[in-house]
Scaffold this motif. Structure first.
Motif, mmCIF file in Angstrom:
data_model
loop_
_atom_site.group_PDB
_atom_site.id
_atom_site.type_symbol
_atom_site.label_atom_id
_atom_site.label_comp_id
_atom_site.label_asym_id
_atom_site.label_seq_id
_atom_site.Cartn_x
_atom_site.Cartn_y
_atom_site.Cartn_z
ATOM 1 N N HIS A 181 58.293 22.402 -34.944
ATOM 2 C CA HIS A 181 58.323 22.889 -33.592
ATOM 3 C C HIS A 181 59.865 23.801 -33.367
ATOM 4 O O HIS A 181 59.705 24.632 -32.674
ATOM 5 C CB HIS A 181 58.508 21.522 -32.841
ATOM 6 N N ALA A 182 60.806 23.293 -34.088
ATOM 7 C CA ALA A 182 62.154 24.016 -33.836
ATOM 8 C C ALA A 182 61.925 25.229 -34.380
ATOM 9 O O ALA A 182 62.473 26.414 -34.080
ATOM 10 C CB ALA A 182 63.342 23.289 -34.427
ATOM 11 N N LEU A 183 61.517 25.397 -35.838
ATOM 12 C CA LEU A 183 61.148 26.800 -36.333
ATOM 13 C C LEU A 183 60.366 27.580 -35.627
ATOM 14 O O LEU A 183 60.647 28.803 -35.438
ATOM 15 C CB LEU A 183 60.648 26.601 -37.893
ATOM 16 N N ALA A 184 59.364 27.102 -35.123
ATOM 17 C CA ALA A 184 58.293 27.788 -34.056
ATOM 18 C C ALA A 184 59.261 28.540 -32.761
ATOM 19 O O ALA A 184 59.051 29.784 -32.447
ATOM 20 C CB ALA A 184 57.127 27.178 -33.849
ATOM 21 N N GLU A 185 59.732 27.474 -32.235
ATOM 22 C CA GLU A 185 60.912 28.184 -30.978
ATOM 23 C C GLU A 185 61.620 29.373 -31.559
ATOM 24 O O GLU A 185 61.479 30.614 -30.877
ATOM 25 C CB GLU A 185 61.589 26.985 -30.526
ATOM 26 N N ASN A 241 63.458 28.991 -47.039
ATOM 27 C CA ASN A 241 64.867 29.079 -46.421
ATOM 28 C C ASN A 241 64.561 28.945 -44.886
ATOM 29 O O ASN A 241 63.760 29.837 -44.387
ATOM 30 C CB ASN A 241 65.219 30.348 -46.727
ATOM 31 N N PRO A 242 64.967 28.141 -44.197
ATOM 32 C CA PRO A 242 64.642 28.072 -42.619
ATOM 33 C C PRO A 242 64.905 29.316 -41.895
ATOM 34 O O PRO A 242 64.011 29.503 -41.118
ATOM 35 C CB PRO A 242 65.555 26.962 -42.235
ATOM 36 N N HIS A 243 65.860 30.004 -42.155
ATOM 37 C CA HIS A 243 66.256 31.207 -41.449
ATOM 38 C C HIS A 243 64.907 32.439 -41.933
ATOM 39 O O HIS A 243 64.638 32.952 -40.826
ATOM 40 C CB HIS A 243 67.162 32.132 -41.912
ATOM 41 N N LEU A 244 64.679 32.474 -43.059
ATOM 42 C CA LEU A 244 63.469 33.254 -43.347
ATOM 43 C C LEU A 244 62.203 32.833 -42.675
ATOM 44 O O LEU A 244 61.562 33.590 -42.179
ATOM 45 C CB LEU A 244 63.275 33.153 -44.932
ATOM 46 N N LEU A 245 62.020 31.414 -42.638
ATOM 47 C CA LEU A 245 60.886 31.062 -42.139
ATOM 48 C C LEU A 245 60.773 31.325 -40.499
ATOM 49 O O LEU A 245 59.720 31.806 -39.986
ATOM 50 C CB LEU A 245 60.681 29.317 -42.027
ATOM 51 N N PHE A 281 57.241 33.071 -39.754
ATOM 52 C CA PHE A 281 56.258 32.523 -38.702
ATOM 53 C C PHE A 281 56.231 33.718 -37.738
ATOM 54 O O PHE A 281 54.958 33.877 -37.127
ATOM 55 C CB PHE A 281 56.906 31.420 -38.234
ATOM 56 N N PRO A 282 57.214 34.698 -37.208
ATOM 57 C CA PRO A 282 56.840 35.909 -36.460
ATOM 58 C C PRO A 282 55.701 36.460 -36.975
ATOM 59 O O PRO A 282 54.804 37.065 -36.128
ATOM 60 C CB PRO A 282 58.311 36.264 -36.368
ATOM 61 N N ALA A 283 55.730 36.785 -38.178
ATOM 62 C CA ALA A 283 54.574 37.665 -38.584
ATOM 63 C C ALA A 283 53.337 37.170 -38.521
ATOM 64 O O ALA A 283 52.074 37.613 -38.418
ATOM 65 C CB ALA A 283 54.817 38.042 -40.052
#
Length: 219
Positions: free
Chosen positions: A168-172, A198-202, A207-209
């Motif tokens: 959820h945090a990564l999707a936000e 890598n959380p920043h890459l994700l 995820f945006p792609a």
């Protein structure tokens, strides 16, 4: 309170909206959004039904940016468990310490990447085998993408430290990144090479792609 944003639902929507568009592309194969989600469901059923992975358990990924490892992350999160990626050699060299602390329920590895025989888990299997072998179980999950689902291990002042992220945090963060890219009109092809988790890459690229319906390319 959890906001009205659910990465699981967003990926399911892409499977319906863009079933034949490519989600992940690599020299191994191209995976459509529909197949991407169906493989997540299969992996979830196997983790849960065959290997009894439960909320709070840890699953180790022992590999290097395999495109199907992204499927593994979402499946582990749907079980309420946590993925512990060991993509870097410095982490794999400390595997015995990591094993002692986390006691993984299952280990999923890339083909051809052997695991030290002294490292034990209830299940040790290859990622391709996990997804290619027919599963005779049905998934039975209560999805909650706010649960901790990704453990990011790193060295800090000579000590092994961990940060834990929910999907959820990564999707936000991914949604914010997607908004900024839409406003600027600038998007770049997403390529993954040596390290996927890598959380920043994700959150800023992968995820945006997927939210845009674009392919993530593994090279």
């Amino acid at each position: 309170m959890k906001q009205d944003l659910d990465l699981f639902a967003l990926l399911r929507q892409q499977a319906v909206r863009l079933p034949l568009d490519i989600a992940t592309d690599s020299p191994r194969r191209a995976i459509s959004f529909r197949r991407f989600w169906s493989r997540i469901e299969r992996a979830t059923a196997r983790l849960q039904g065959e290997w009894h992975v439960e909320p709070g358990d840890h699953v180790v990924y022992w590999g290097n940016a395999h495109p199907d490892a992204l499927i593994l992350l979402v499946a582990v999160a749907r079980c309420g468990a946590r993925l512990l990626p060991l993509e870097r050699s410095d982490l794999r060299q400390q595997a015995s310490v990591i094993w002692e602390h986390y006691q993984p329920k299952a280990v999923v590895h890339d083909d051809g990447l052997l695991i030290d025989s002294s490292l034990h888990a209830a299940v040790i299997t290859s990622l391709p085998s996990m997804l290619s072998v027919r599963c005779h179980h049905d998934e039975d999950v209560e999805e909650n993408d706010a649960l901790p689902s990704l453990v990011d291990l790193h060295w800090e002042a000579g000590q092994l430290q961990a940060r834990t992220y929910s999907l959820h945090a990564l999707a936000e963060k991914a949604t914010m990144a997607e908004h900024l890219q839409t406003v600027s009109g600038v998007t770049c092809p997403v390529q993954v090479q040596e390290e996927l988790f890598n959380p920043h890459l994700l959150s800023s690229r992968i995820f945006p792609a997927l939210l845009r319906g674009e392919a993530v390319t593994f090279v």
